[in-house]
Motif scaffolding. Sequence first.
Motif, PDB file in Angstrom:
ATOM      1  N   ARG A  55     -43.978  -5.905  14.431  1.00 18.06           N
ATOM      2  CA  ARG A  55     -44.925  -4.837  14.086  1.00 18.06           C
ATOM      3  C   ARG A  55     -46.334  -5.136  14.584  1.00 18.06           C
ATOM      4  NH1 ARG A  55     -43.351  -2.520   8.104  1.00 18.06           N
ATOM      5  NH2 ARG A  55     -41.981  -0.907   8.921  1.00 18.06           N
ATOM      6  N   LYS A  56     -46.658  -6.417  14.801  1.00 19.95           N
ATOM      7  CA  LYS A  56     -47.992  -6.770  15.305  1.00 19.95           C
ATOM      8  C   LYS A  56     -48.254  -6.134  16.665  1.00 19.95           C
ATOM      9  CE  LYS A  56     -48.417 -11.187  12.944  1.00 19.95           C
ATOM     10  NZ  LYS A  56     -48.366 -12.648  13.102  1.00 19.95           N
ATOM     11  N   SER A  57     -47.202  -5.997  17.465  1.00 20.19           N
ATOM     12  CA  SER A  57     -47.367  -5.412  18.791  1.00 20.19           C
ATOM     13  C   SER A  57     -47.497  -3.890  18.722  1.00 20.19           C
ATOM     14  CB  SER A  57     -46.189  -5.791  19.687  1.00 20.19           C
ATOM     15  OG  SER A  57     -44.996  -5.233  19.183  1.00 20.19           O
ATOM     16  N   GLY A  58     -47.256  -3.336  17.554  1.00 20.26           N
ATOM     17  CA  GLY A  58     -47.365  -1.888  17.359  1.00 20.26           C
ATOM     18  C   GLY A  58     -46.121  -1.160  17.834  1.00 20.26           C
ATOM     19  N   ALA A  59     -46.027   0.104  17.515  1.00 16.79           N
ATOM     20  CA  ALA A  59     -44.951   0.996  17.957  1.00 16.79           C
ATOM     21  C   ALA A  59     -43.567   0.477  17.582  1.00 16.79           C
ATOM     22  CB  ALA A  59     -45.054   1.260  19.453  1.00 16.79           C
ATOM     23  N   THR A  60     -43.458  -0.123  16.384  1.00 18.22           N
ATOM     24  CA  THR A  60     -42.177  -0.615  15.888  1.00 18.22           C
ATOM     25  C   THR A  60     -41.896   0.016  14.534  1.00 18.22           C
ATOM     26  OG1 THR A  60     -42.386  -2.734  17.019  1.00 18.22           O
ATOM     27  CG2 THR A  60     -40.904  -2.676  15.137  1.00 18.22           C
ATOM     28  N   GLN A  61     -40.660   0.468  14.334  1.00 19.23           N
ATOM     29  CA  GLN A  61     -40.242   0.966  13.037  1.00 19.23           C
ATOM     30  C   GLN A  61     -39.127   0.079  12.498  1.00 19.23           C
ATOM     31  OE1 GLN A  61     -39.233   5.160  13.187  1.00 19.23           O
ATOM     32  NE2 GLN A  61     -41.373   5.723  12.938  1.00 19.23           N
ATOM     33  N   PHE A  62     -39.076  -0.031  11.173  1.00 15.81           N
ATOM     34  CA  PHE A  62     -38.116  -0.879  10.480  1.00 15.81           C
ATOM     35  C   PHE A  62     -37.178  -0.006   9.665  1.00 15.81           C
ATOM     36  CE2 PHE A  62     -37.701  -3.958   6.660  1.00 15.81           C
ATOM     37  CZ  PHE A  62     -36.506  -4.473   7.141  1.00 15.81           C
ATOM     38  N   PHE A  63     -35.900   0.030  10.056  1.00  8.28           N
ATOM     39  CA  PHE A  63     -34.860   0.743   9.326  1.00  8.28           C
ATOM     40  C   PHE A  63     -33.995  -0.315   8.652  1.00  8.28           C
ATOM     41  CE2 PHE A  63     -34.348   4.528  12.552  1.00  8.28           C
ATOM     42  CZ  PHE A  63     -35.686   4.828  12.428  1.00  8.28           C
ATOM     43  N   MET A  64     -33.600  -0.093   7.419  1.00  8.34           N
ATOM     44  CA  MET A  64     -32.723  -1.046   6.748  1.00  8.34           C
ATOM     45  C   MET A  64     -31.499  -0.352   6.170  1.00  8.34           C
ATOM     46  SD  MET A  64     -34.362  -1.885   2.980  1.00  8.34           S
ATOM     47  CE  MET A  64     -35.520  -3.053   3.589  1.00  8.34           C
ATOM     48  N   ALA A  65     -30.373  -1.043   6.242  1.00  9.26           N
ATOM     49  CA  ALA A  65     -29.172  -0.589   5.562  1.00  9.26           C
ATOM     50  C   ALA A  65     -29.345  -0.942   4.092  1.00  9.26           C
ATOM     51  CB  ALA A  65     -27.946  -1.279   6.141  1.00  9.26           C
ATOM     52  N   ASP A  66     -29.242   0.068   3.240  1.00  9.95           N
ATOM     53  CA  ASP A  66     -29.491  -0.139   1.821  1.00  9.95           C
ATOM     54  C   ASP A  66     -28.694   0.893   1.035  1.00  9.95           C
ATOM     55  OD1 ASP A  66     -30.800  -1.332  -0.418  1.00  9.95           O
ATOM     56  OD2 ASP A  66     -32.232   0.319  -0.452  1.00  9.95           O
ATOM     57  N   GLU A 104     -37.542  -5.920  -3.541  1.00  6.38           N
ATOM     58  CA  GLU A 104     -38.434  -4.748  -3.572  1.00  6.38           C
ATOM     59  C   GLU A 104     -39.486  -4.841  -2.477  1.00  6.38           C
ATOM     60  OE1 GLU A 104     -38.081  -1.825  -5.081  1.00  6.38           O
ATOM     61  OE2 GLU A 104     -36.181  -2.681  -5.742  1.00  6.38           O
ATOM     62  N   GLU A 105     -39.948  -6.060  -2.169  1.00  7.52           N
ATOM     63  CA  GLU A 105     -40.915  -6.246  -1.075  1.00  7.52           C
ATOM     64  C   GLU A 105     -40.334  -5.731   0.237  1.00  7.52           C
ATOM     65  OE1 GLU A 105     -42.989  -9.788   1.572  1.00  7.52           O
ATOM     66  OE2 GLU A 105     -41.694 -10.335  -0.097  1.00  7.52           O
ATOM     67  N   ALA A 106     -39.090  -6.101   0.513  1.00  6.57           N
ATOM     68  CA  ALA A 106     -38.444  -5.655   1.749  1.00  6.57           C
ATOM     69  C   ALA A 106     -38.288  -4.135   1.753  1.00  6.57           C
ATOM     70  CB  ALA A 106     -37.085  -6.326   1.908  1.00  6.57           C
ATOM     71  N   ARG A 107     -37.831  -3.586   0.650  1.00  3.38           N
ATOM     72  CA  ARG A 107     -37.657  -2.126   0.578  1.00  3.38           C
ATOM     73  C   ARG A 107     -38.976  -1.390   0.826  1.00  3.38           C
ATOM     74  NH1 ARG A 107     -33.879  -3.426  -3.787  1.00  3.38           N
ATOM     75  NH2 ARG A 107     -31.808  -2.853  -3.044  1.00  3.38           N
ATOM     76  N   SER A 108     -40.061  -1.951   0.345  1.00  4.56           N
ATOM     77  CA  SER A 108     -41.362  -1.295   0.528  1.00  4.56           C
ATOM     78  C   SER A 108     -41.830  -1.343   1.985  1.00  4.56           C
ATOM     79  CB  SER A 108     -42.416  -1.920  -0.387  1.00  4.56           C
ATOM     80  OG  SER A 108     -42.748  -3.223   0.047  1.00  4.56           O
ATOM     81  N   MET A 109     -41.293  -2.264   2.767  1.00  7.59           N
ATOM     82  CA  MET A 109     -41.667  -2.381   4.175  1.00  7.59           C
ATOM     83  C   MET A 109     -40.918  -1.396   5.070  1.00  7.59           C
ATOM     84  SD  MET A 109     -41.785  -6.532   4.694  1.00  7.59           S
ATOM     85  CE  MET A 109     -41.983  -6.382   6.473  1.00  7.59           C
ATOM     86  N   ALA A 110     -39.801  -0.872   4.590  1.00  7.24           N
ATOM     87  CA  ALA A 110     -38.920  -0.056   5.432  1.00  7.24           C
ATOM     88  C   ALA A 110     -39.507   1.318   5.729  1.00  7.24           C
ATOM     89  CB  ALA A 110     -37.566   0.102   4.761  1.00  7.24           C
ATOM     90  N   ASP A 111     -39.366   1.728   6.974  1.00  6.58           N
ATOM     91  CA  ASP A 111     -39.719   3.096   7.366  1.00  6.58           C
ATOM     92  C   ASP A 111     -38.571   4.050   7.048  1.00  6.58           C
ATOM     93  OD1 ASP A 111     -42.334   2.629   8.712  1.00  6.58           O
ATOM     94  OD2 ASP A 111     -41.098   1.341   9.984  1.00  6.58           O
ATOM     95  N   LEU A 112     -37.351   3.503   7.011  1.00  3.27           N
ATOM     96  CA  LEU A 112     -36.173   4.290   6.659  1.00  3.27           C
ATOM     97  C   LEU A 112     -35.166   3.380   5.986  1.00  3.27           C
ATOM     98  CD1 LEU A 112     -34.401   6.905   6.865  1.00  3.27           C
ATOM     99  CD2 LEU A 112     -33.573   6.004   9.046  1.00  3.27           C
ATOM    100  N   ARG A 113     -34.686   3.820   4.827  1.00  6.46           N
ATOM    101  CA  ARG A 113     -33.586   3.137   4.147  1.00  6.46           C
ATOM    102  C   ARG A 113     -32.355   3.992   4.367  1.00  6.46           C
ATOM    103  NH1 ARG A 113     -35.281   3.230  -1.496  1.00  6.46           N
ATOM    104  NH2 ARG A 113     -33.289   2.224  -1.898  1.00  6.46           N
TER     105      ARG A 113
END
Length: 150
Positions: A55-66, A104-113
Amino acid sequence: MALKVSLLAVRNGSAEKAVEALALDYLKRCGKTLPAVSRTYRTEAALLAAVADERKSGATQFFMADLGGASLDSLQFAEKLRSARDGGVRHVVLAIGPASGWSEEARSMADLRLALGAMTLPHELAWLVLAEQIYRASTILQGHPYHLGH
């Protein structure tokens, strides 16, 4: 520029060779349309650190299986990737969490669950399903008939 997808997993130990071979084959098939790679981490903290670095490089999204995430069909998942790509995202990180579930920390970071269904799946099977869905999304984005079973 193509959207890159990284399939990450928190996993202790190695995967069953047959499952690993199938999953890696699906990711390889994505080719230049939706370049995809796979990596594993021993802990959630290590995986989240890798996501933070991306994410530091920008233009990154985080999707998680949940389990509590959105239930998308293959077309909707492909549309999420298309929307990300067309919105300037260069990298989608899709992750499978620890056996005990995401913090919960990880879930809060996700752009899509993203839920894979109401049933709990073993990590290896979830990894294979997601690898196939990434490939299926690449074919949908190309207008290839694979998705329709032709």
